[in-house]
Design a protein around this motif. Structure first.
Motif, PDB file in Angstrom:
ATOM      1  N   LEU A  24       0.837  -1.274   0.115  1.00  0.00           N
ATOM      2  CA  LEU A  24      -0.003  -0.093  -0.001  1.00  0.00           C
ATOM      3  C   LEU A  24       0.753   1.271  -0.007  1.00  0.00           C
ATOM      4  CD1 LEU A  24      -3.025  -0.666   2.574  1.00  0.00           C
ATOM      5  CD2 LEU A  24      -3.058  -0.460   0.246  1.00  0.00           C
ATOM      6  N   TYR A  25       0.532   2.283  -0.780  1.00  0.00           N
ATOM      7  CA  TYR A  25       1.108   3.628  -0.912  1.00  0.00           C
ATOM      8  C   TYR A  25      -0.051   4.629  -1.205  1.00  0.00           C
ATOM      9  CZ  TYR A  25       1.356   2.836  -6.026  1.00  0.00           C
ATOM     10  OH  TYR A  25       0.908   2.956  -7.254  1.00  0.00           O
ATOM     11  N   GLN A  26       0.531   5.872  -0.694  1.00  0.00           N
ATOM     12  CA  GLN A  26      -0.432   7.085  -0.965  1.00  0.00           C
ATOM     13  C   GLN A  26      -0.155   7.229  -2.454  1.00  0.00           C
ATOM     14  OE1 GLN A  26      -0.047   9.022   3.349  1.00  0.00           O
ATOM     15  NE2 GLN A  26      -1.168  10.118   1.904  1.00  0.00           N
ATOM     16  N   VAL A  27      -1.306   7.810  -3.108  1.00  0.00           N
ATOM     17  CA  VAL A  27      -1.486   8.140  -4.555  1.00  0.00           C
ATOM     18  C   VAL A  27      -0.554   9.576  -4.592  1.00  0.00           C
ATOM     19  CG1 VAL A  27      -3.059   6.301  -4.950  1.00  0.00           C
ATOM     20  CG2 VAL A  27      -3.559   8.649  -4.522  1.00  0.00           C
ATOM     21  N   ASP A  28      -0.499   9.853  -6.058  1.00  0.00           N
ATOM     22  CA  ASP A  28      -0.158  11.161  -6.346  1.00  0.00           C
ATOM     23  C   ASP A  28      -1.370  12.055  -6.370  1.00  0.00           C
ATOM     24  OD1 ASP A  28      -1.475  11.346  -9.125  1.00  0.00           O
ATOM     25  OD2 ASP A  28      -0.013   9.539  -9.331  1.00  0.00           O
ATOM     26  N   GLU A  29      -0.940  13.408  -6.624  1.00  0.00           N
ATOM     27  CA  GLU A  29      -2.270  14.336  -6.540  1.00  0.00           C
ATOM     28  C   GLU A  29      -3.186  13.946  -7.468  1.00  0.00           C
ATOM     29  OE1 GLU A  29      -2.739  19.140  -6.480  1.00  0.00           O
ATOM     30  OE2 GLU A  29      -0.836  18.317  -6.573  1.00  0.00           O
ATOM     31  N   ALA A  30      -2.935  13.856  -8.863  1.00  0.00           N
ATOM     32  CA  ALA A  30      -4.035  13.538  -9.871  1.00  0.00           C
ATOM     33  C   ALA A  30      -4.530  12.412  -9.596  1.00  0.00           C
ATOM     34  CB  ALA A  30      -3.098  13.378 -11.091  1.00  0.00           C
ATOM     35  N   THR A  31      -4.005  11.238  -9.151  1.00  0.00           N
ATOM     36  CA  THR A  31      -4.864  10.053  -8.743  1.00  0.00           C
ATOM     37  C   THR A  31      -5.765  10.117  -8.075  1.00  0.00           C
ATOM     38  OG1 THR A  31      -2.930   8.773  -9.573  1.00  0.00           O
ATOM     39  CG2 THR A  31      -4.705   7.716  -8.454  1.00  0.00           C
ATOM     40  N   ASP A  32      -5.188  10.763  -6.827  1.00  0.00           N
ATOM     41  CA  ASP A  32      -5.941  11.507  -5.359  1.00  0.00           C
ATOM     42  C   ASP A  32      -7.518  11.925  -5.753  1.00  0.00           C
ATOM     43  OD1 ASP A  32      -6.775  13.360  -3.117  1.00  0.00           O
ATOM     44  OD2 ASP A  32      -5.542  11.777  -2.183  1.00  0.00           O
ATOM     45  N   LYS A  33      -7.158  12.914  -6.661  1.00  0.00           N
ATOM     46  CA  LYS A  33      -8.273  13.705  -7.029  1.00  0.00           C
ATOM     47  C   LYS A  33      -9.380  12.676  -7.782  1.00  0.00           C
ATOM     48  CE  LYS A  33     -10.068  17.816  -9.393  1.00  0.00           C
ATOM     49  NZ  LYS A  33     -11.123  16.977  -9.890  1.00  0.00           N
ATOM     50  N   VAL A  48     -13.385  11.597   3.001  1.00  0.00           N
ATOM     51  CA  VAL A  48     -12.027  10.898   2.496  1.00  0.00           C
ATOM     52  C   VAL A  48     -10.892  11.477   3.060  1.00  0.00           C
ATOM     53  CG1 VAL A  48     -10.797   9.866   0.709  1.00  0.00           C
ATOM     54  CG2 VAL A  48     -13.285   9.934   0.430  1.00  0.00           C
ATOM     55  N   THR A  49     -10.238  10.683   4.007  1.00  0.00           N
ATOM     56  CA  THR A  49      -8.999  11.219   4.540  1.00  0.00           C
ATOM     57  C   THR A  49      -7.802  10.881   3.593  1.00  0.00           C
ATOM     58  OG1 THR A  49      -8.734   9.687   5.970  1.00  0.00           O
ATOM     59  CG2 THR A  49     -10.092  11.415   6.865  1.00  0.00           C
ATOM     60  N   THR A  50      -7.751   9.491   3.130  1.00  0.00           N
ATOM     61  CA  THR A  50      -6.477   9.340   2.495  1.00  0.00           C
ATOM     62  C   THR A  50      -6.965   8.107   1.412  1.00  0.00           C
ATOM     63  OG1 THR A  50      -5.470   9.037   4.566  1.00  0.00           O
ATOM     64  CG2 THR A  50      -4.114   8.379   2.836  1.00  0.00           C
ATOM     65  N   VAL A  51      -6.158   8.518   0.309  1.00  0.00           N
ATOM     66  CA  VAL A  51      -6.206   7.395  -0.767  1.00  0.00           C
ATOM     67  C   VAL A  51      -4.992   6.619  -0.914  1.00  0.00           C
ATOM     68  CG1 VAL A  51      -6.868   7.059  -3.247  1.00  0.00           C
ATOM     69  CG2 VAL A  51      -7.948   8.909  -2.045  1.00  0.00           C
ATOM     70  N   TYR A  52      -5.275   5.239  -1.083  1.00  0.00           N
ATOM     71  CA  TYR A  52      -4.190   4.482  -1.370  1.00  0.00           C
ATOM     72  C   TYR A  52      -4.091   3.465  -2.658  1.00  0.00           C
ATOM     73  CZ  TYR A  52      -3.137   5.093   3.772  1.00  0.00           C
ATOM     74  OH  TYR A  52      -2.943   5.756   4.965  1.00  0.00           O
ATOM     75  N   ARG A  53      -3.208   3.154  -3.092  1.00  0.00           N
ATOM     76  CA  ARG A  53      -3.024   2.295  -4.292  1.00  0.00           C
ATOM     77  C   ARG A  53      -2.407   1.172  -3.755  1.00  0.00           C
ATOM     78  NH1 ARG A  53      -2.934   2.634 -10.269  1.00  0.00           N
ATOM     79  NH2 ARG A  53      -3.844   0.509 -10.860  1.00  0.00           N
ATOM     80  N   ASN A  54      -2.718   0.061  -4.212  1.00  0.00           N
ATOM     81  CA  ASN A  54      -2.207  -1.484  -3.764  1.00  0.00           C
ATOM     82  C   ASN A  54      -1.401  -1.988  -4.768  1.00  0.00           C
ATOM     83  OD1 ASN A  54      -1.671  -3.612  -2.076  1.00  0.00           O
ATOM     84  ND2 ASN A  54      -3.273  -4.656  -3.095  1.00  0.00           N
ATOM     85  N   ASN A  55      -0.140  -2.099  -4.585  1.00  0.00           N
ATOM     86  CA  ASN A  55       0.649  -2.679  -5.811  1.00  0.00           C
ATOM     87  C   ASN A  55       1.473  -4.224  -5.369  1.00  0.00           C
ATOM     88  OD1 ASN A  55       2.687  -2.874  -7.913  1.00  0.00           O
ATOM     89  ND2 ASN A  55       4.148  -1.778  -6.919  1.00  0.00           N
ATOM     90  N   ASN A  56       0.326  -4.953  -5.525  1.00  0.00           N
ATOM     91  CA  ASN A  56       0.691  -6.452  -5.355  1.00  0.00           C
ATOM     92  C   ASN A  56       0.680  -7.319  -6.400  1.00  0.00           C
ATOM     93  OD1 ASN A  56       0.590  -8.959  -4.175  1.00  0.00           O
ATOM     94  ND2 ASN A  56      -0.386  -8.195  -2.120  1.00  0.00           N
ATOM     95  N   SER A  57       1.988  -7.570  -6.614  1.00  0.00           N
ATOM     96  CA  SER A  57       2.145  -8.304  -7.990  1.00  0.00           C
ATOM     97  C   SER A  57       1.554  -9.657  -7.833  1.00  0.00           C
ATOM     98  CB  SER A  57       3.527  -8.311  -8.432  1.00  0.00           C
ATOM     99  OG  SER A  57       4.585  -8.760  -7.414  1.00  0.00           O
ATOM    100  N   LYS A  58       1.849 -10.405  -6.603  1.00  0.00           N
ATOM    101  CA  LYS A  58       1.324 -11.788  -6.626  1.00  0.00           C
ATOM    102  C   LYS A  58      -0.261 -11.914  -6.721  1.00  0.00           C
ATOM    103  CE  LYS A  58       1.763 -15.691  -3.287  1.00  0.00           C
ATOM    104  NZ  LYS A  58       2.224 -16.038  -2.095  1.00  0.00           N
ATOM    105  N   LEU A  59      -1.140 -11.035  -5.925  1.00  0.00           N
ATOM    106  CA  LEU A  59      -2.383 -10.875  -6.022  1.00  0.00           C
ATOM    107  C   LEU A  59      -2.812 -10.537  -7.420  1.00  0.00           C
ATOM    108  CD1 LEU A  59      -3.739  -9.226  -2.886  1.00  0.00           C
ATOM    109  CD2 LEU A  59      -3.615 -11.676  -3.363  1.00  0.00           C
ATOM    110  N   LEU A  60      -2.167  -9.728  -8.408  1.00  0.00           N
ATOM    111  CA  LEU A  60      -2.754  -9.275  -9.531  1.00  0.00           C
ATOM    112  C   LEU A  60      -2.404 -10.333 -10.438  1.00  0.00           C
ATOM    113  CD1 LEU A  60      -3.840  -7.269 -11.323  1.00  0.00           C
ATOM    114  CD2 LEU A  60      -1.293  -6.436 -11.698  1.00  0.00           C
TER     115      LEU A  60
END
Length: 269
Positions: A24-33, A48-60
């Motif tokens: 999990l990591y916080q997204v950039d400004e454009a993706t956040d919006k 909404v306080t925080t937006v996260y992106r999940n970068n999990n290659s195994k699950l994907l």
């Protein structure tokens, strides 16, 4: 997990920060919006306080392998793949549209959960065995097309999250039910075509609140859901005003109105 709380007009608001994660990591400004606009569908009163992106290659990878399997099945069952599109389709940000294949009934949908569970799902994926068999169709991954429905879950929890996931419905069983009679579960378990791996549940004729009658989309294999994004949020609460503060505010307001009225009459206070 870290919580920072501040008080706004005597209403306590907690901003929840998640500890560092491998996925999990916080997204950039454009993706956040884009994600904030996507979830702001008017069906829930949340902040909404925080937006996260999940970068999990195994699950994907596991998800894409299942997607390839469903695509092969689609060649034989194309007529069974026609279901009414969820409301997320019309609102989907352009940056995400190429991630899903509508011809396979693959959509972005919402799943409400606790913040701690959201992190576990992002790292390890869903484990359907933990889902209650008492659900409408038994143990599965349940998702919604509107944030208002997803925000119903979990109950009695202040630290909430909603996972925005890619859901592979594929060949789906569409069930309409009246008054939550659980006929859908019986029909699913006794379906003439054998095992049902996804269900669209429509309770439009059920008696209950608006949120209760909204459609649900359920899948019964862990690999049919990929947790792509997640939001952490809190419910928007109207400020509480005590009687003393109310009197003080009204006194200032009354004085201000009186001053304006006097000035318009040629007087100066």
């Amino acid at each position: 997990m870290r919580r920072n709380c501040v008080c706004f007009t005597m209403t306590l608001v907690c901003i929840i920060s998640i500890a560092a994660s491998d996925t999990l990591y916080q997204v950039d400004e454009a993706t956040d919006k884009a994600i904030r606009d996507f979830v702001n569908d008017g069906s829930a009163n949340i902040v909404v306080t925080t937006v996260y992106r999940n970068n999990n290659s195994k699950l994907l990878e596991a998800y894409m392998n299942k997607r390839n399997q469903v695509q092969r099945e689609a060649m034989n069952y194309i007529s069974s793949f026609n279901i009414s599109e969820p409301k997320t389709v019309a609102r989907l940000p352009l940056m995400l549209s190429s991630n899903v294949n509508k011809s396979l009934n693959e959509f972005y949908l919402f799943h409400g959960t606790k913040v701690s569970t959201m992190k576990l799902i992002a790292e390890s994926g869903f484990n359907i065995s933990f889902s209650s068999p008492a659900n409408h169709y038994g143990s599965g991954v349940y998702t919604a097309e509107l944030i208002g429905k997803a925000a119903q879950y979990p109950v009695n929890v202040t630290e909430k999250a909603i996972i925005i996931g890619r859901v592979l419905m594929g060949k789906s069983f569409h069930c309409q039910e009246k008054n939550f009679s659980h006929t859908c579960l019986r029909e699913k378990n006794n379906h003439p075509n054998g095992t049902v791996l996804s269900v669209v549940f429509d309770c439009g004729e059920c008696q209950g609140s608006y949120e209760d009658t909204l459609r649900e989309f359920a899948v019964f294999e862990n690999e049919r859901f990929y947790p792509d994004f997640a939001i952490v949020y809190h419910n928007k609460v109207a400020p509480k005003v005590t009687n003393g503060l109310y009197v003080a505010v009204m006194s200032v307001l009354t004085l201000h109105i009186s001053r304006i009225h006097s000035q318009s009459s040629g007087l100066l206070l």
